[in-house]
Design a protein around this motif. Structure first.
Motif, PDB file in Angstrom:
ATOM      1  N   LEU A  36     -12.385  38.690  -8.949  1.00 20.26           N
ATOM      2  CA  LEU A  36     -12.635  37.825  -7.789  1.00 20.26           C
ATOM      3  C   LEU A  36     -13.487  38.548  -6.739  1.00 20.26           C
ATOM      4  CD1 LEU A  36      -9.172  36.144  -7.250  1.00 20.26           C
ATOM      5  CD2 LEU A  36     -11.312  34.988  -7.796  1.00 20.26           C
ATOM      6  N   ILE A  37     -13.157  39.816  -6.482  1.00 23.05           N
ATOM      7  CA  ILE A  37     -13.912  40.590  -5.492  1.00 23.05           C
ATOM      8  C   ILE A  37     -15.356  40.779  -5.961  1.00 23.05           C
ATOM      9  CG2 ILE A  37     -14.110  42.864  -4.408  1.00 23.05           C
ATOM     10  CD1 ILE A  37     -10.990  42.898  -4.387  1.00 23.05           C
ATOM     11  N   ILE A  38     -15.534  41.091  -7.233  1.00 19.59           N
ATOM     12  CA  ILE A  38     -16.898  41.260  -7.767  1.00 19.59           C
ATOM     13  C   ILE A  38     -17.661  39.944  -7.689  1.00 19.59           C
ATOM     14  CG2 ILE A  38     -18.223  41.666  -9.887  1.00 19.59           C
ATOM     15  CD1 ILE A  38     -16.170  43.838 -10.580  1.00 19.59           C
ATOM     16  N   ARG A  39     -17.029  38.838  -8.093  1.00 20.32           N
ATOM     17  CA  ARG A  39     -17.703  37.531  -8.023  1.00 20.32           C
ATOM     18  C   ARG A  39     -18.096  37.187  -6.578  1.00 20.32           C
ATOM     19  NH1 ARG A  39     -16.749  33.486 -12.185  1.00 20.32           N
ATOM     20  NH2 ARG A  39     -15.798  34.480 -13.976  1.00 20.32           N
ATOM     21  N   GLY A  40     -17.158  37.340  -5.668  1.00 23.22           N
ATOM     22  CA  GLY A  40     -17.451  37.043  -4.264  1.00 23.22           C
ATOM     23  C   GLY A  40     -18.556  37.923  -3.718  1.00 23.22           C
ATOM     24  N   SER A  41     -18.535  39.210  -4.066  1.00 21.60           N
ATOM     25  CA  SER A  41     -19.566  40.140  -3.595  1.00 21.60           C
ATOM     26  C   SER A  41     -20.931  39.780  -4.151  1.00 21.60           C
ATOM     27  CB  SER A  41     -19.211  41.580  -4.009  1.00 21.60           C
ATOM     28  OG  SER A  41     -18.018  41.996  -3.404  1.00 21.60           O
ATOM     29  N   LEU A  42     -20.981  39.503  -5.439  1.00 21.34           N
ATOM     30  CA  LEU A  42     -22.267  39.172  -6.058  1.00 21.34           C
ATOM     31  C   LEU A  42     -22.855  37.887  -5.484  1.00 21.34           C
ATOM     32  CD1 LEU A  42     -21.581  40.126  -9.795  1.00 21.34           C
ATOM     33  CD2 LEU A  42     -23.028  41.337  -8.139  1.00 21.34           C
ATOM     34  N   VAL A  43     -22.019  36.880  -5.299  1.00 19.66           N
ATOM     35  CA  VAL A  43     -22.509  35.615  -4.733  1.00 19.66           C
ATOM     36  C   VAL A  43     -23.008  35.831  -3.307  1.00 19.66           C
ATOM     37  CG1 VAL A  43     -21.795  33.308  -3.962  1.00 19.66           C
ATOM     38  CG2 VAL A  43     -21.145  34.125  -6.229  1.00 19.66           C
ATOM     39  N   TYR A  44     -22.234  36.551  -2.499  1.00 18.89           N
ATOM     40  CA  TYR A  44     -22.633  36.793  -1.110  1.00 18.89           C
ATOM     41  C   TYR A  44     -23.953  37.548  -1.048  1.00 18.89           C
ATOM     42  CZ  TYR A  44     -22.529  38.164   3.769  1.00 18.89           C
ATOM     43  OH  TYR A  44     -22.860  38.340   5.084  1.00 18.89           O
ATOM     44  N   LEU A  45     -24.041  38.648  -1.784  1.00 24.92           N
ATOM     45  CA  LEU A  45     -25.246  39.477  -1.729  1.00 24.92           C
ATOM     46  C   LEU A  45     -26.461  38.756  -2.324  1.00 24.92           C
ATOM     47  CD1 LEU A  45     -23.634  42.928  -2.555  1.00 24.92           C
ATOM     48  CD2 LEU A  45     -24.422  42.090  -0.322  1.00 24.92           C
ATOM     49  N   LEU A  73     -26.958  35.408  -2.331  1.00 22.74           N
ATOM     50  CA  LEU A  73     -27.380  34.410  -1.351  1.00 22.74           C
ATOM     51  C   LEU A  73     -28.031  35.062  -0.139  1.00 22.74           C
ATOM     52  CD1 LEU A  73     -24.434  31.853  -1.410  1.00 22.74           C
ATOM     53  CD2 LEU A  73     -26.781  31.483  -2.164  1.00 22.74           C
ATOM     54  N   PHE A  74     -27.487  36.179   0.304  1.00 27.29           N
ATOM     55  CA  PHE A  74     -28.082  36.902   1.431  1.00 27.29           C
ATOM     56  C   PHE A  74     -29.520  37.301   1.100  1.00 27.29           C
ATOM     57  CE2 PHE A  74     -29.309  40.769   3.581  1.00 27.29           C
ATOM     58  CZ  PHE A  74     -29.090  40.422   4.898  1.00 27.29           C
ATOM     59  N   ILE A 105     -28.670  34.668   9.292  1.00 26.67           N
ATOM     60  CA  ILE A 105     -28.390  34.687   7.860  1.00 26.67           C
ATOM     61  C   ILE A 105     -26.912  34.904   7.584  1.00 26.67           C
ATOM     62  CG2 ILE A 105     -28.792  35.977   5.719  1.00 26.67           C
ATOM     63  CD1 ILE A 105     -31.604  36.548   6.730  1.00 26.67           C
ATOM     64  N   THR A 106     -26.330  35.917   8.192  1.00 30.59           N
ATOM     65  CA  THR A 106     -24.928  36.209   7.905  1.00 30.59           C
ATOM     66  C   THR A 106     -24.021  35.095   8.401  1.00 30.59           C
ATOM     67  OG1 THR A 106     -24.797  37.566   9.893  1.00 30.59           O
ATOM     68  CG2 THR A 106     -25.216  38.714   7.831  1.00 30.59           C
ATOM     69  N   ASP A 107     -24.364  34.460   9.523  1.00 28.82           N
ATOM     70  CA  ASP A 107     -23.573  33.333  10.027  1.00 28.82           C
ATOM     71  C   ASP A 107     -23.571  32.180   9.032  1.00 28.82           C
ATOM     72  OD1 ASP A 107     -23.205  34.784  12.370  1.00 28.82           O
ATOM     73  OD2 ASP A 107     -24.928  33.840  13.337  1.00 28.82           O
ATOM     74  N   LEU A 108     -24.754  31.875   8.523  1.00 30.90           N
ATOM     75  CA  LEU A 108     -24.884  30.786   7.558  1.00 30.90           C
ATOM     76  C   LEU A 108     -24.086  31.084   6.292  1.00 30.90           C
ATOM     77  CD1 LEU A 108     -26.234  28.116   6.739  1.00 30.90           C
ATOM     78  CD2 LEU A 108     -28.153  29.471   5.878  1.00 30.90           C
ATOM     79  N   LEU A 109     -24.199  32.305   5.796  1.00 29.81           N
ATOM     80  CA  LEU A 109     -23.460  32.676   4.586  1.00 29.81           C
ATOM     81  C   LEU A 109     -21.955  32.586   4.791  1.00 29.81           C
ATOM     82  CD1 LEU A 109     -25.451  35.687   3.154  1.00 29.81           C
ATOM     83  CD2 LEU A 109     -25.112  33.463   2.109  1.00 29.81           C
ATOM     84  N   VAL A 110     -21.493  33.062   5.900  1.00 33.82           N
ATOM     85  CA  VAL A 110     -20.055  33.035   6.164  1.00 33.82           C
ATOM     86  C   VAL A 110     -19.548  31.599   6.171  1.00 33.82           C
ATOM     87  CG1 VAL A 110     -18.298  33.469   7.932  1.00 33.82           C
ATOM     88  CG2 VAL A 110     -19.944  35.243   7.344  1.00 33.82           C
ATOM     89  N   VAL A 111     -20.244  30.718   6.853  1.00 33.48           N
ATOM     90  CA  VAL A 111     -19.813  29.320   6.930  1.00 33.48           C
ATOM     91  C   VAL A 111     -19.798  28.667   5.548  1.00 33.48           C
ATOM     92  CG1 VAL A 111     -20.452  27.038   7.798  1.00 33.48           C
ATOM     93  CG2 VAL A 111     -20.496  28.999   9.323  1.00 33.48           C
TER      94      VAL A 111
END
Length: 183
Positions: free
Chosen positions: A22-31, A33-34, A50-56
């Motif tokens: 889960l942590i790897i999936r979340g990290s890969l998706v976040y990075l 998209l960033f 950028i980071t605001d948009l990703l977080v939301v």
């Protein structure tokens, strides 16, 4: 009737897949998209960073999946939300501590107009047409391009405008008029 009152507490709280996955999936998706959003021209981002948009977006997705039971536990959604918070905080912290990294997170303003002249290669780089720029100028109360000393596109996609001093502009207009009368 029995199913109405049955709660599978294990399915609610025990993850069905590896926490590390889960942590790897979340990290890969976040990075990922960033990176994609960072490469887009600034005008595509509107007023959110950028980071605001990703977080939301990722908060909504992770929380929605956990609530709609696309994952089998609330814990999985919480882990994904925590991963997004971690990356957002880490990138912002690195930007605060390292000025070089801040330039990567939020590029410096890009000059679009200098002393009443458009800088075409910068407009092309940001995919801004002359008409769009003039529209932004009018929206900020500037009627003529000649009145603009500097116009920048900021990291968040907004265009900031510095107009020429009105006294200086009047003197310049008189000089231009005098020169054209002489020729």
């Amino acid at each position: 009737m029995e199913k109405w009152f049955f709660i599978n507490w294990q399915a609610i709280f025990i993850p069905s897949i590896s926490i590390f996955e889960l942590i790897i999936r979340g990290s890969l998706v976040y990075l990922a998209l960033f990176s994609v959003l960072r490469l887009l021209p600034s005008r595509q981002l509107g007023t959110l960073g950028i980071t605001d948009l990703l977080v939301v977006v990722l908060f909504a997705e992770a929380a929605q999946n956990a609530m709609a039971s696309n994952y089998t536990s609330i814990t999985e959604g919480a882990i994904l939300v925590g991963t997004v918070i971690f990356w957002s905080y880490l990138l912002n912290w690195l930007g605060y501590k390292l000025p070089q990294f801040q330039r990567f997170l939020n590029p410096p303003p890009l000059l679009l107009v200098k002393n009443g002249r458009m800088i075409e290669r910068h407009l092309q780089r940001e995919l801004i047409t002359d008409d769009e720029l003039m529209s932004k100028l009018r929206q900020q109360g500037v009627e003529f391009l000649a009145d603009v000393k500097f116009a920048y596109i900021e990291a968040d996609g907004r265009i900031s405008i510095i107009t020429s001093d009105s006294k200086t502009a009047s003197v310049l207009e008189r000089k231009v008029t005098l020169k054209s009368d002489l020729h």
